[in-house]
Design a protein around this motif. Structure first.
Motif, short mmCIF file in Angstrom:
data_model
loop_
_atom_site.label_atom_id
_atom_site.label_comp_id
_atom_site.label_asym_id
_atom_site.label_seq_id
_atom_site.Cartn_x
_atom_site.Cartn_y
_atom_site.Cartn_z
N ALA A 11 -1.99 6.93 2.09
CA ALA A 11 -0.63 7.42 1.81
C ALA A 11 -0.58 8.94 1.89
N GLN A 12 -1.60 9.60 1.35
CA GLN A 12 -1.67 11.07 1.41
C GLN A 12 -1.82 11.58 2.84
N GLN A 13 -2.39 10.76 3.70
CA GLN A 13 -2.51 11.12 5.11
C GLN A 13 -1.21 10.94 5.87
N GLY A 14 -0.20 10.41 5.21
CA GLY A 14 1.09 10.22 5.86
C GLY A 14 1.35 8.81 6.35
N GLN A 15 0.41 7.89 6.06
CA GLN A 15 0.63 6.51 6.44
C GLN A 15 1.60 5.83 5.48
N ARG A 16 2.37 4.94 6.01
CA ARG A 16 3.22 4.09 5.16
C ARG A 16 2.38 2.92 4.69
N VAL A 17 2.25 2.72 3.39
CA VAL A 17 1.33 1.74 2.83
C VAL A 17 2.07 0.72 1.97
N ILE A 18 1.72 -0.54 2.17
CA ILE A 18 2.15 -1.63 1.29
C ILE A 18 0.89 -2.16 0.61
N GLY A 19 0.94 -2.30 -0.72
CA GLY A 19 -0.24 -2.76 -1.45
C GLY A 19 0.07 -3.95 -2.33
N THR A 20 -0.89 -4.86 -2.44
CA THR A 20 -0.76 -5.96 -3.38
C THR A 20 -1.74 -5.77 -4.54
N TYR A 21 -1.40 -6.31 -5.69
CA TYR A 21 -2.28 -6.25 -6.85
C TYR A 21 -2.05 -7.49 -7.69
N ARG A 22 -3.09 -7.89 -8.42
CA ARG A 22 -2.99 -9.11 -9.23
C ARG A 22 -2.46 -8.82 -10.61
N ARG A 23 -2.96 -7.74 -11.24
CA ARG A 23 -2.50 -7.41 -12.59
C ARG A 23 -2.21 -5.91 -12.67
N GLN A 24 -1.52 -5.51 -13.71
CA GLN A 24 -1.12 -4.12 -13.87
C GLN A 24 -2.31 -3.23 -14.21
N TYR A 25 -2.36 -2.07 -13.57
CA TYR A 25 -3.34 -1.03 -13.88
C TYR A 25 -2.60 0.29 -14.00
N PRO A 26 -3.03 1.17 -14.92
CA PRO A 26 -2.34 2.45 -15.08
C PRO A 26 -2.24 3.26 -13.80
N GLN A 27 -3.30 3.21 -12.95
CA GLN A 27 -3.32 4.04 -11.76
C GLN A 27 -2.31 3.60 -10.70
N LEU A 28 -1.74 2.42 -10.87
CA LEU A 28 -0.71 2.00 -9.92
C LEU A 28 0.50 2.93 -9.94
N GLN A 29 0.71 3.60 -11.07
CA GLN A 29 1.80 4.58 -11.13
C GLN A 29 1.58 5.72 -10.15
N GLN A 30 0.30 6.08 -9.93
CA GLN A 30 -0.01 7.13 -8.96
C GLN A 30 0.37 6.69 -7.54
N GLY A 76 4.71 6.80 -2.95
CA GLY A 76 5.58 6.04 -2.07
C GLY A 76 4.99 4.74 -1.58
N VAL A 77 3.87 4.32 -2.17
CA VAL A 77 3.28 3.03 -1.78
C VAL A 77 4.19 1.90 -2.28
N GLU A 78 4.49 0.97 -1.40
CA GLU A 78 5.31 -0.18 -1.76
C GLU A 78 4.40 -1.24 -2.39
N LEU A 79 4.61 -1.53 -3.66
CA LEU A 79 3.69 -2.38 -4.41
C LEU A 79 4.28 -3.76 -4.66
N HIS A 80 3.44 -4.78 -4.49
CA HIS A 80 3.85 -6.16 -4.74
C HIS A 80 2.81 -6.84 -5.61
N GLN A 81 3.22 -7.32 -6.78
CA GLN A 81 2.30 -8.07 -7.62
C GLN A 81 2.21 -9.50 -7.10
N CYS A 82 0.97 -9.94 -6.87
CA CYS A 82 0.77 -11.28 -6.33
C CYS A 82 -0.60 -11.79 -6.75
#
Length: 234
Positions: free
Chosen positions: A23-42, A47-53
């Motif tokens: 994302a910092q390199q300018g890529q558009r990123v979509i990310g999945t995660y299973r459970r909440q982590y504090p660093q997801l706020q970063q 601008g990372v598009e996040l999906h809990q799954c």
């Protein structure tokens, strides 16, 4: 709008590092995660598009794939989501290997098939990158189910490379020791370091460098990049 890179399992460690730095390199990123982590706020702030799954639930996977298939094109899929279960006894054997095969084989297989058209619709070559493991070729005395599932994921690399060429390149990255866990004691760390020619933690940056190489390449497919410090020679 540029086509996104999908990364599974961005909640911690390598997945988080890849999502953050791409994302910092300018890529558009979509990310999945299973459970909440504090660093997801970063990641959200970047601008990372996040999906809990939770990939153990078919309904959540289907919902995710329905959303992702609305993308006109996808630049790359990086299969990073993983679990590391030790072998159990006869009573737990089927449950353990089923779980390892689901997260490391069934889910990547399903995602690759579901998003084939979006990958082929990318303006330039697209990529699928499977994060496998050093033990895929060596096996493991204590994590046989895990090792077997990563070996199967490597085999998917070969099959999808042939299936999706020349529009989509499909490769594996097979790391060994990247970083210790906080609860790894000194004795364990020293024992682990002695297993490689380069006796140190590789660090997440080695995976990022490998990912960037594969994304930039126009001629590499069906291959495995081994990030293992020369373990096969020890």
């Amino acid at each position: 709008m540029t086509a996104p890179i999908l990364i599974t399992g961005v909640g911690k460690r390598v997945g988080f590092y890849l999502a953050q730095h791409l994302a910092q390199q300018g890529q558009r990123v979509i990310g999945t995660y299973r459970r909440q982590y504090p660093q997801l706020q970063q990641l959200d702030a970047l601008g990372v598009e996040l999906h809990q799954c939770d990939f153990n639930h078919a309904s959540q996977l289907n919902e995710l794939l329905t959303t992702l298939k609305q993308q006109p094109a996808i630049r790359a899929v990086i299969h990073n989501a993983s679990d590391w279960l030790p072998d159990g006894d006869a009573d737990t054997a089927i449950a353990i290997i089923d779980k390892m095969m689901r997260i490391h084989v069934s889910i990547p297989y399903a995602i690759n098939l579901a998003l084939t058209e979006q990958l082929k619709a990318n303006n330039s070559m697209a990529d699928i990158i499977h994060i496998t493991d050093y033990v895929a070729e060596k096996g493991s005395k204590k994590h046989a189910a895990y090792a077997a599932s990563k070996a199967a994921l490597h085999n998917l690399t070969l099959s999808f490379a042939a299936k999706l060429a020349p529009k989509v390149k499909v490769n594996s990255i097979a790391p060994a020791l990247l970083m210790f866990n906080p609860d790894d004691d000194e004795q364990y760390q020293q024992k682990a370091l002695k297993k490689a020619l380069i006796a140190k933690e590789g660090g997440e940056v080695e995976i990022l460098n490998a990912v960037n190489y594969l994304l930039q390449s126009q001629y590499v497919t069906g291959q495995t990049l081994k990030i293992d410090g020369g373990r096969h020679l020890v």
